[in-house]
Design a protein around this motif. Structure first.
Motif, PDB file in Angstrom:
ATOM      1  N   PRO B 259      54.094  53.648  44.563  1.00 24.60           N
ATOM      2  CA  PRO B 259      52.820  52.911  44.675  1.00 24.60           C
ATOM      3  C   PRO B 259      51.671  53.821  44.287  1.00 24.60           C
ATOM      4  O   PRO B 259      51.712  55.022  44.569  1.00 24.60           O
ATOM      5  N   GLN B 260      50.677  53.258  43.620  1.00 18.71           N
ATOM      6  CA  GLN B 260      49.611  54.101  43.094  1.00 18.71           C
ATOM      7  C   GLN B 260      48.290  53.932  43.814  1.00 18.71           C
ATOM      8  O   GLN B 260      47.466  54.824  43.816  1.00 18.71           O
ATOM      9  N   HIS B 261      48.069  52.777  44.419  1.00 19.80           N
ATOM     10  CA  HIS B 261      46.767  52.539  45.033  1.00 19.80           C
ATOM     11  C   HIS B 261      46.835  52.859  46.531  1.00 19.80           C
ATOM     12  O   HIS B 261      47.814  52.503  47.183  1.00 19.80           O
ATOM     13  N   PRO B 262      45.825  53.517  47.062  1.00 21.24           N
ATOM     14  CA  PRO B 262      45.869  53.859  48.494  1.00 21.24           C
ATOM     15  C   PRO B 262      46.074  52.634  49.390  1.00 21.24           C
ATOM     16  O   PRO B 262      46.687  52.737  50.452  1.00 21.24           O
ATOM     17  N   TYR B 263      45.597  51.471  48.943  1.00 23.27           N
ATOM     18  CA  TYR B 263      45.806  50.275  49.757  1.00 23.27           C
ATOM     19  C   TYR B 263      47.289  49.916  49.798  1.00 23.27           C
ATOM     20  O   TYR B 263      47.826  49.569  50.851  1.00 23.27           O
ATOM     21  N   THR B 264      47.939  50.010  48.660  1.00 24.86           N
ATOM     22  CA  THR B 264      49.376  49.737  48.626  1.00 24.86           C
ATOM     23  C   THR B 264      50.130  50.749  49.489  1.00 24.86           C
ATOM     24  O   THR B 264      51.098  50.392  50.166  1.00 24.86           O
ATOM     25  N   TRP B 265      49.685  51.993  49.465  1.00 27.63           N
ATOM     26  CA  TRP B 265      50.318  52.985  50.340  1.00 27.63           C
ATOM     27  C   TRP B 265      50.268  52.506  51.784  1.00 27.63           C
ATOM     28  O   TRP B 265      51.240  52.577  52.520  1.00 27.63           O
ATOM     29  N   GLY B 266      49.084  52.039  52.153  1.00 30.60           N
ATOM     30  CA  GLY B 266      48.923  51.575  53.535  1.00 30.60           C
ATOM     31  C   GLY B 266      49.823  50.390  53.835  1.00 30.60           C
ATOM     32  O   GLY B 266      50.468  50.332  54.880  1.00 30.60           O
ATOM     33  N   LEU B 267      49.872  49.448  52.889  1.00 30.98           N
ATOM     34  CA  LEU B 267      50.715  48.263  53.098  1.00 30.98           C
ATOM     35  C   LEU B 267      52.172  48.670  53.285  1.00 30.98           C
ATOM     36  O   LEU B 267      52.850  48.195  54.201  1.00 30.98           O
ATOM     37  N   LEU B 268      52.633  49.561  52.418  1.00 32.36           N
ATOM     38  CA  LEU B 268      54.040  49.948  52.482  1.00 32.36           C
ATOM     39  C   LEU B 268      54.314  50.750  53.747  1.00 32.36           C
ATOM     40  O   LEU B 268      55.364  50.611  54.371  1.00 32.36           O
ATOM     41  N   ALA B 269      53.337  51.556  54.147  1.00 28.27           N
ATOM     42  CA  ALA B 269      53.535  52.365  55.348  1.00 28.27           C
ATOM     43  C   ALA B 269      53.587  51.488  56.591  1.00 28.27           C
ATOM     44  O   ALA B 269      54.138  51.877  57.621  1.00 28.27           O
ATOM     45  N   GLY B 294      30.497  40.473  51.548  1.00 26.50           N
ATOM     46  CA  GLY B 294      30.203  41.876  51.791  1.00 26.50           C
ATOM     47  C   GLY B 294      31.050  42.822  50.960  1.00 26.50           C
ATOM     48  O   GLY B 294      31.231  43.979  51.318  1.00 26.50           O
ATOM     49  N   ILE B 295      31.578  42.330  49.837  1.00 25.02           N
ATOM     50  CA  ILE B 295      32.434  43.179  49.024  1.00 25.02           C
ATOM     51  C   ILE B 295      31.572  44.178  48.256  1.00 25.02           C
ATOM     52  O   ILE B 295      30.607  43.783  47.588  1.00 25.02           O
ATOM     53  N   PRO B 296      31.880  45.471  48.367  1.00 26.79           N
ATOM     54  CA  PRO B 296      31.062  46.459  47.663  1.00 26.79           C
ATOM     55  C   PRO B 296      31.141  46.271  46.147  1.00 26.79           C
ATOM     56  O   PRO B 296      32.128  45.729  45.643  1.00 26.79           O
ATOM     57  N   ALA B 297      30.107  46.738  45.466  1.00 21.87           N
ATOM     58  CA  ALA B 297      30.076  46.579  44.010  1.00 21.87           C
ATOM     59  C   ALA B 297      31.148  47.433  43.346  1.00 21.87           C
ATOM     60  O   ALA B 297      31.737  47.045  42.350  1.00 21.87           O
ATOM     61  N   GLY B 298      31.406  48.590  43.913  1.00 22.48           N
ATOM     62  CA  GLY B 298      32.411  49.480  43.325  1.00 22.48           C
ATOM     63  C   GLY B 298      33.795  49.087  43.769  1.00 22.48           C
ATOM     64  O   GLY B 298      34.145  47.911  43.772  1.00 22.48           O
ATOM     65  N   CYS B 299      34.591  50.084  44.155  1.00 23.59           N
ATOM     66  CA  CYS B 299      35.937  49.793  44.621  1.00 23.59           C
ATOM     67  C   CYS B 299      35.853  49.055  45.954  1.00 23.59           C
ATOM     68  O   CYS B 299      35.184  49.500  46.886  1.00 23.59           O
ATOM     69  N   GLY B 300      36.524  47.904  46.045  1.00 29.46           N
ATOM     70  CA  GLY B 300      36.459  47.094  47.256  1.00 29.46           C
ATOM     71  C   GLY B 300      37.086  47.780  48.451  1.00 29.46           C
ATOM     72  O   GLY B 300      36.724  47.513  49.598  1.00 29.46           O
ATOM     73  N   PHE B 301      38.014  48.699  48.196  1.00 31.26           N
ATOM     74  CA  PHE B 301      38.741  49.316  49.290  1.00 31.26           C
ATOM     75  C   PHE B 301      38.071  50.615  49.745  1.00 31.26           C
ATOM     76  O   PHE B 301      38.419  51.160  50.785  1.00 31.26           O
ATOM     77  N   ALA B 302      37.070  51.089  48.973  1.00 30.84           N
ATOM     78  CA  ALA B 302      36.479  52.396  49.254  1.00 30.84           C
ATOM     79  C   ALA B 302      36.069  52.595  50.714  1.00 30.84           C
ATOM     80  O   ALA B 302      36.349  53.647  51.288  1.00 30.84           O
TER      81      ALA B 302
END
Lengths: 323, 349
Positions: B259-269, B294-302
């Protein structure tokens, strides 16, 4: 199925027995009031009072009194009202019933059709000007007092515009029998029907709209739309079909009560001598036998329409059917 | 038994069955338009199972409803293009769309308890759909409904066809819904969390059923879920959605292995391990997903990402062409190290 119907009939008889006993106790066994004197009317001779006391068995125990009363009301049907110069009660109720039935049945057709039309149209055009206008009209219909609206209709159709082409067909107030003069029956009743129905079209239209709007939030409507059905089919076969269940409940209650005499104001305004008016007059003169008879009549219709609604439920809602 | 889907005349160059490009969906709210889906693109090939994963509110269901044109047009604004078999379906009239809905694209709803009209038998509801799309006699449609019910695993389909929804268990209703969705041999099935409302054994049966139907009928399936277990079981490819964007895309094997995205890491963990000591607490991703306004303009997961740095205030690049990519600024060579660091640090006591 058959046992269910028989069970239901037995229940009806039981409920009517309860109502009759209750009404009997309220009017005939209230402590401190002499029913014989009341039945005899004001300024009655002492002998008359005595004769009535003996006749109705008021000198005997309460259950016997009740039995005599029911026998005279239902079996020999010779219960007489002394207040009303010795008129028999049962024939009067039987003469008034067709008038009330004509009025309420015709109005019921109008308000069911009108209520469904208003509700469906408003739900389909939700939040548009049409929806808002319809809901406004419905609110006006609900809030107009029926006696005022009736009198306005009379004013317009009987006097102000009676000589114009619009209302020259309207006959004078009063009832014409369906059997001897069907066309006259129809013409005299059109305006009373509309007057009585206006209130209910308003209520039913608003309630149905609310139910339909709620139904459109349901998952099964999404399923129906995802099936590729036409909007009309989604509305009629799915949303309306499900929303009809509360609609039928309301209808059963309102119809029973109106046939039972709650259409009094309409009857009075249009000079229709129906059951409502009969009850009203009986109450005014404290005509106990007549009150008993009309209350029994009213409760009969309330109980019967409720039983019919229950049976209709079985037809329209498979969830109440026992497997 | 319904004849297996004859493959439609394949358009030249293996065009995908469904091609969603730059799809954005926004809702009218009191404070103006709120974007629920932000520039989402994906494709579905014939016969493929694509899974879209994400937590509640990430925009999975909204995406799918826009594909079917089932959003309320008065409050929803859809941008972008959706090509289904080369036809632009977002621009279609309602009448044209109705011919596709239910016939070429079938919907399987999330909650089988409420997704069937309670006052009709399931047979009636299946026949209604068949007859909405094909000129076929009632008796023939009913016969097909019985075949379909047998196909989805009803033991006694001839009897089940006259059952009302309330007379069936949850699993059976879900099967009835699947039969309904399949009734016109759709090329694409969209399943909105089809197993969420079911208990685990029934879940497994329904997933098996979906896999078998894909093989028998050749329908492509978009499987919307928040259950990583379901994904690993059936999906060919996975798209991970977060806050209205697809943050990671790739084949199921690639995403689970690397998995490449930190969010996916969290999901899998957060998946409880089958082996080893029982954990006192399951792992979770700290914080809450943003609401649509309230979604940030940049990365939504930041805001929830422990590895966020300055660059995350800008919108991360979306490398759609790659077979496995993530919307993230982290340097690909650092990811392995950061992930193991995260897993180490958050090891539950």
């Amino acid at each position: 199925m058959l046992t269910a119907i028989i069970q239901r009939l037995a229940q009806m008889v039981f409920v009517m027995f309860g109502i009759s006993a209750l009404v009997f106790l309220i009017f005939f066994a209230t402590p401190g009031a002499d029913p014989a004197a009341r039945i005899a009317g004001r300024n009655a001779a002492q002998e008359t009072v005595e004769a009535i006391r003996h006749d109705f068995g008021f000198d005997r125990p309460l259950p016997v009194q009740y039995g005599i009363m029911m026998k005279r009301l239902f079996i020999s049907r010779d219960l007489t009202s002394f207040v009303n110069r010795g008129l028999q009660v049962v024939p009067q109720v039987l003469a008034a019933a067709p008038i009330t039935l004509s009025l309420v049945c015709g109005a019921a057709v109008l308000w069911v059709v009108g209520g469904i039309a208003v509700g469906v149209l408003a739900a389909l055009t939700r939040d548009t000007i049409i929806d808002k206008a319809l809901m406004m009209l419905a609110l006006i219909g609900v809030s107009m007092p029926v006696f005022w609206f009736g009198e306005m209709m009379n004013l317009v159709s009987q006097s102000r515009f009676h000589d114009t082409w619009l209302f020259s067909w309207v006959p004078g107030l009063g009832y014409k029998s369906l059997w001897t003069d069907p066309w006259g029956w129809f013409k005299t009743l059109v305006i009373p029907w509309f007057t009585l129905a206006a209130l209910y079209i308003g209520i039913y239209g608003r309630v149905l709209r609310a139910n339909l709007v709620e139904a459109y939030q349901e998952d099964f409507i999404r399923t129906a739309r995802a099936k590729g059905l036409s909007p009309a089919r989604v509305m009629v076969r799915h949303a309306l079909r499900v929303s009809l269940i509360p609609f039928v409940t309301m209808f059963g209650l309102d119809f029973g009560v109106l046939v039972g005499g709650a259409a009094l104001l309409t009857e009075v305004v249009f000079g229709l001598n129906g059951v409502g008016r009969l009850t009203y007059q009986a109450l005014l003169s404290l005509d106990l036998p007549m009150i008993l008879a009309t209350v029994m009549y009213a409760s009969f219709f309330v109980v019967v329409t409720n039983a019919l609604v229950d049976m209709l439920y079985v037809l329209i809602d498979p969830r109440v059917r026992k497997s | 038994m319904p004849a297996p889907q004859t493959p439609p005349a394949t358009p030249p160059a293996r065009a995908p069955l469904l091609d969603v490009a730059n799809l954005s969906v926004s809702f009218a709210s009191d404070r103006g338009r709120v974007k629920a889906i932000d520039d989402v693109s994906f494709t579905v090939q014939e016969g493929e199972i694509l899974s879209i994963v994400g937590e509640s509110g990430s925009g999975k269901t909204v995406t799918l409803l826009s594909l079917l044109g089932l959003n309320d047009p008065r409050t929803t604004f859809v941008d972008g293009s959706v090509l289904f078999r080369g036809q632009r379906i977002l621009e279609m009239s309602d009448r044209q769309m109705r011919r596709i809905r239910g016939k070429d694209i079938g919907l399987i709803s999330q909650d089988p308890m409420t997704a069937l009209t309670p006052v009709y038998t399931i047979g009636w509801q299946i026949v209604e759909q068949i007859r909405a799309h094909e000129r076929i006699a009632k008796a023939a449609a009913r016969k097909r409904a019985i075949d379909l019910l047998a196909e989805v695993g009803f033991a006694n389909p001839a009897e089940a066809v006259d059952r009302y929804p309330h007379q069936l268990s949850g699993g059976m209703r879900q099967r009835a819904l699947i039969a309904l969705a399949l009734s016109c041999n759709p090329a694409l099935l969209v399943a909105d969390e089809p197993t969420t409302a079911l208990d685990v054994t029934v879940q497994a049966q329904v997933l098996d059923l979906l896999l078998r139907l894909r093989d028998d009928f050749g329908s492509a399936i978009i499987l919307i879920t928040h259950d990583m277990g379901v994904v690993s079981e059936v999906a060919d490819r996975v798209h991970v959605m977060y806050a209205g964007r697809i943050v990671e895309r790739g084949t199921t094997d690639a995403v689970f292995a690397d998995p490449q995205h930190p969010y996916t890491w969290g999901l899998l963990a957060s998946i409880p391990p089958l082996h080893g000591a029982r954990q006192a607490r399951l792992r979770s991703i700290p914080g809450l997903p943003p609401t649509a306004d309230g979604i940030p303009a940049g990365c939504g997961f930041a805001p929830r990402c422990r590895f966020a740095f300055d660059a995350c205030a800008a919108r991360p690049p979306d490398r759609r062409g790659d077979s496995h990519s993530a919307m993230c600024f982290l340097d690909p060579s650092d990811r392995e190290r950061l992930r193991s660091e995260m897993l180490e640090r958050e090891r539950p006591a």
